[in-house]
Design an enzyme around this catalytic site. Structure first.
Site, PDB file in Angstrom:
ATOM      1  CG  HIS A 183       0.050  25.027  80.741  1.00 60.54           C
ATOM      2  ND1 HIS A 183       0.255  24.002  80.931  1.00 60.54           N
ATOM      3  CD2 HIS A 183       0.982  26.008  80.373  1.00 60.54           C
ATOM      4  CE1 HIS A 183       1.532  23.712  80.612  1.00 60.54           C
ATOM      5  NE2 HIS A 183       2.009  24.785  79.999  1.00 60.54           N
ATOM      6  CG  HIS A 233       4.014  24.214  75.439  1.00 59.95           C
ATOM      7  ND1 HIS A 233       2.479  23.854  75.901  1.00 59.95           N
ATOM      8  CD2 HIS A 233       4.556  24.523  76.432  1.00 59.95           C
ATOM      9  CE1 HIS A 233       2.694  24.047  77.061  1.00 59.95           C
ATOM     10  NE2 HIS A 233       3.717  24.432  77.291  1.00 59.95           N
ATOM     11  CG  ASP A 239       4.621  27.931  78.489  1.00 61.80           C
ATOM     12  OD1 ASP A 239       3.406  27.352  78.947  1.00 61.80           O
ATOM     13  OD2 ASP A 239       5.595  27.083  78.393  1.00 61.80           O
ATOM     14  CG  HIS A 256       7.506  30.038  82.361  1.00 59.55           C
ATOM     15  ND1 HIS A 256       6.493  30.340  81.912  1.00 59.55           N
ATOM     16  CD2 HIS A 256       7.787  28.830  82.882  1.00 59.55           C
ATOM     17  CE1 HIS A 256       5.939  29.196  81.546  1.00 59.55           C
ATOM     18  NE2 HIS A 256       6.881  28.279  82.115  1.00 59.55           N
TER      19      HIS A 256
HETATM   20 ZN   LIG Z   1       3.838  25.552  79.610  1.00 59.34          ZN
END
Ligand SMILES: [Zn+2]
Length: 318
Positions: free
Chosen positions: A85, A242, A246, A269
């Site tokens: 973040h 969001h 990311d 991720h």
């Molecule tokens: Zn996040």
């Protein structure tokens, strides 16, 4: 194009944050410090004796884990977790060079979005540096997949992300966001989107030592058919926003801003890190280009004259 959007920048002065790690639940202080041209985004730990670990590049080659968050190896058996973040805030605002220093193993979660970082950076202002900005220009499409999930980097005249999620939850479902990056659009459309989690997962996560700091103060909590946060959502599609936040943080681990398009479906991720390593696995997939060689023009924070505080520029954003 405007000459200044071709130049690198850093932040004008040190900004400080205090909070808790969303996974550790432990208090931590984090500062972001100005850094010289061509140093990129680096991170170090302030150790218990007050000394600092050697700053390490925030780079995909240093990733230790992408399970629940992105965790970076800093050498000598120390690491920094949940970096995505703060790195997203820096990348989203177009900050090329900065040093992140933290006195714990995990970055503070703050409100679960990038907005507290963005607000503090905007309040402090940016400093334009003499050197030209460089980009990773995508020359060939690179695709990675995991079952029906995928992530793609492909040639594109600009900087865009096209991200879609599909959750088996009636309050999330399928959401898609197509985003043409500019710092202003990042602040308006992305930075405020909070992280989220499912109540059904919370118990198992806590038993495994994760999400110990998570609360309605820093996460959207999703139960079967409802959002548990009394204030509700900041955007109807806050979840995909969001994920885009990311992805902007994760893709910054390429080391330079990417000139091209990122697409993903049900990504995260892990796939974001994998598409970067696949990109860099073949030198024919990309080239390093100077900003003034690329057709990229944007209404940018770094279009402002040297030393001018960007606060007034963003005041209208709210
Ligand atoms: Zn996040």
């Amino acid at each position: 194009m405007h000459s200044l959007s071709a130049r690198q920048c850093t932040i004008a002065s040190i900004v400080n944050f205090s909070g808790i790690g969303v996974h550790s639940g432990l208090p931590v202080n984090l500062s972001i410090e100005p850094a010289a041209s061509n140093s990129g985004i680096k991170i170090c730990r302030i150790l218990d004796d007050g000394s600092r670990s050697k700053p390490s590049d925030v780079h995909y080659s240093k990733i230790l884990s992408t399970n629940l968050c992105t965790k970076i190896d800093l050498g000598n058996s120390i690491s920094a977790a949940t970096i995505e973040h703060v790195v997203s805030a820096l990348s989203g605002l177009g900050v090329d060079n900065a040093l992140i220093a933290l006195n714990g193993a995990e970055c503070p979660i703050l409100d679960g979005s990038a907005m507290p970082f963005v607000q503090a950076i905007v309040d402090c202002g940016l400093k334009i540096l003499p050197e030209k900005r460089k980009y990773i220009k995508i020359l060939r499409s690179v695709r990675v997949r995991n079952n029906d999930a995928f992530a793609v980097l492909e040639p594109y005249n600009g900087r865009a992300l096209d991200l879609e999620i599909d959750f088996d939850s009636p309050v999330i479902g399928r959401q898609r966001m197509i985003f043409d990056w500019t710092p202003r659009q990042y602040v308006e459309d992305v930075a405020k989107a909070r992280t989220f989690g499912f109540l059904t997962d919370a118990k198992a996560l806590r038993q495994s030592g994760h999400a110990l700091g998570s609360s309605l103060e820093n996460s959207i909590a999703v139960d079967d058919n409802e959002i548990l946060n009394p204030e509700g959502l900041r955007f109807d599609d806050e979840f995909v926003r969001h994920k885009l936040l990311d992805a902007i943080g994760d893709l910054a681990l390429g080391g330079l801003p990417i000139y091209g398009k990122f697409r993903s479906f049900k990504g995260g991720h892990g796939l974001n890190a994998l598409v970067l390593s696949s990109l860099f696995a073949n030198e024919e997939n990309f080239e390093i280009a100077n900003a003034d060689e690329l057709p990229l023009d944007f209404d940018a924070l770094d279009d402002l004259p040297d030393g001018l505080n960007v606060e007034s520029y963003l005041r209208s954003v709210g």
